[in-house]
Design a protein around this motif. Structure first.
Motif, PDB file in Angstrom:
ATOM      1  N   UNK A  77      -0.741 -12.507   8.561  1.00 50.91           N
ATOM      2  CA  UNK A  77       0.253 -11.465   8.807  1.00 50.91           C
ATOM      3  C   UNK A  77       1.123 -11.265   7.565  1.00 50.91           C
ATOM      4  N   UNK A  78       1.758 -10.101   7.493  1.00 45.02           N
ATOM      5  CA  UNK A  78       2.613  -9.809   6.342  1.00 45.02           C
ATOM      6  C   UNK A  78       1.832  -9.842   5.049  1.00 45.02           C
ATOM      7  N   UNK A  79       0.685  -9.156   5.039  1.00 44.54           N
ATOM      8  CA  UNK A  79      -0.270  -9.320   3.938  1.00 44.54           C
ATOM      9  C   UNK A  79      -0.199  -8.237   2.870  1.00 44.54           C
ATOM     10  N   UNK A  80       0.754  -7.320   2.966  1.00 40.50           N
ATOM     11  CA  UNK A  80       0.792  -6.225   1.988  1.00 40.50           C
ATOM     12  C   UNK A  80       1.665  -6.545   0.774  1.00 40.50           C
ATOM     13  N   UNK A  81       2.308  -7.710   0.788  1.00 40.57           N
ATOM     14  CA  UNK A  81       3.144  -8.095  -0.357  1.00 40.57           C
ATOM     15  C   UNK A  81       3.391  -9.595  -0.341  1.00 40.57           C
ATOM     16  N   UNK A  82       3.950 -10.076  -1.431  1.00 40.05           N
ATOM     17  CA  UNK A  82       4.356 -11.467  -1.515  1.00 40.05           C
ATOM     18  C   UNK A  82       3.208 -12.454  -1.440  1.00 40.05           C
ATOM     19  N   UNK A  83       3.527 -13.629  -0.912  1.00 37.78           N
ATOM     20  CA  UNK A  83       2.537 -14.705  -0.806  1.00 37.78           C
ATOM     21  C   UNK A  83       1.355 -14.287   0.059  1.00 37.78           C
ATOM     22  N   UNK A 136      -1.470  -1.638   3.155  1.00 35.62           N
ATOM     23  CA  UNK A 136      -2.276  -2.858   3.034  1.00 35.62           C
ATOM     24  C   UNK A 136      -3.519  -2.609   2.187  1.00 35.62           C
ATOM     25  N   UNK A 137      -4.183  -1.501   2.440  1.00 37.28           N
ATOM     26  CA  UNK A 137      -5.382  -1.162   1.671  1.00 37.28           C
ATOM     27  C   UNK A 137      -5.030  -0.927   0.207  1.00 37.28           C
ATOM     28  N   UNK A 138      -3.928  -0.226  -0.020  1.00 36.00           N
ATOM     29  CA  UNK A 138      -3.489   0.040  -1.395  1.00 36.00           C
ATOM     30  C   UNK A 138      -3.119  -1.245  -2.118  1.00 36.00           C
ATOM     31  N   UNK A 139      -2.376  -2.121  -1.443  1.00 39.50           N
ATOM     32  CA  UNK A 139      -1.908  -3.357  -2.072  1.00 39.50           C
ATOM     33  C   UNK A 139      -3.059  -4.296  -2.402  1.00 39.50           C
ATOM     34  N   UNK A 140      -3.995  -4.442  -1.465  1.00 38.85           N
ATOM     35  CA  UNK A 140      -5.110  -5.366  -1.691  1.00 38.85           C
ATOM     36  C   UNK A 140      -6.176  -4.774  -2.595  1.00 38.85           C
TER      37      UNK A 140
END
Length: 282
Positions: free
Chosen positions: A10-16, A41-45
């Motif tokens: 969870x919370x996977x679009x930024x940070x750790x 999320x898709x953009x960040x990853x």
């Protein structure tokens, strides 16, 4: 991949959380990742949905949304091996100046969001007699001597407390639970999109305002912790058969935990005679 695992983060679009998901995909694991907005999320990853990646738009404070996300993950990957409850945000403000709604909102995301995930993943873990849960707290969930961070620390102390109980509850099923206490890692945690400040600050709290400014303008971007190395540690521990209940992540977290333990030991001994004189037979 011989040691391929299915992760739910969870919370996977930024940070750790983002760094962890990127490393997991690179290593060939299968990953379901959540964020409030699927496109973010898709953009960040940098990854679209694929054989190994399932991006999910989830509202963690909504039980139905969480339930559907768990079901979608199991439907795609047939199982879940590791859950990382990483989503959360920082809340600055003294106990006096934060409103009831501000405090409850922080608990809703940092505490009850994780509990929703645990509630809906546990039936799958019990059925397969395996599973690992990593609840991301903070060193502020063990060492609370941070003026102006009382509510945030309280949410993370709560995470630590329920993880200890969870570890005992699920051990008979071959499931583990670990509370992770990161120190200061160089992520966007202290940036405006992750750190909430009080709506009605009280000017008299000059020390707190100074600390808030330091976190936003001096500490932010200069944290000693490398999130890449932090993610590597989590992946390594998830591959172990015996995992710790408590994991202090970073040298600063280790040092603050050691200081807290020393303080507790001192208080225990200094007040032992008086504090233990309470039994009927004393």
């Amino acid at each position: 991949m011989e040691n391929q695992q299915v992760w739910f983060v969870t919370g996977a679009s930024k940070g750790l959380g983002l760094v962890l998901v990127q490393q997991l995909l690179k290593a060939g694991h299968q990953v379901a990742a959540t964020s409030r907005t699927k496109q973010d999320l898709i953009t960040a990853t940098g990854s679209e949905q694929s054989e190994n990646f399932l991006p999910l738009e989830v509202t963690l404070t909504n039980e139905e949304s969480v339930k559907n996300a768990i079901s979608a993950t199991v439907a795609k990957f047939t199982k879940i091996d590791v859950v990382v409850n990483n989503a959360g945000y920082g809340q600055v403000g003294t106990l006096e100046e934060l409103s009831d709604s501000e405090a409850r909102r922080n608990f809703d995301v940092n505490v009850f969001g994780s509990l929703n995930v645990i509630r809906y993943v546990m039936p799958h873990f019990r059925a397969q007699h395996s599973g690992k849960i990593f609840n991301i707290a903070s060193v502020g969930g063990f060492f609370g001597n941070f003026p102006g961070w009382g509510i945030y620390c309280a949410t993370k102390f709560a995470v630590a407390g329920f993880t200890e109980s969870l570890a005992a509850e699920v051990k008979p099923f071959g499931i583990s639970a670990t509370v992770v206490y990161p120190g200061y890692f160089r992520t966007n945690f202290l940036s405006k999109e992750s750190l909430t400040v009080p709506a009605n600050p009280i000017p008299e709290y000059t020390e707190v305002r100074a600390g808030q400014e330091a976190h936003e303008n001096e500490i932010n971007g200069n944290q000693a912790g490398d999130p890449e190395k932090g993610a590597e540690v989590l992946i390594r521990i998830a591959s172990e058969q015996n995992v710790p209940v408590h994991l202090f992540l970073g040298q600063d977290a280790y040092d603050m935990a050691a200081l807290k333990i020393k303080t507790i030991e001192s208080d225990l001994e200094n007040w032992k005679d008086l504090a233990t004189s309470t039994n009927f037979d004393n």
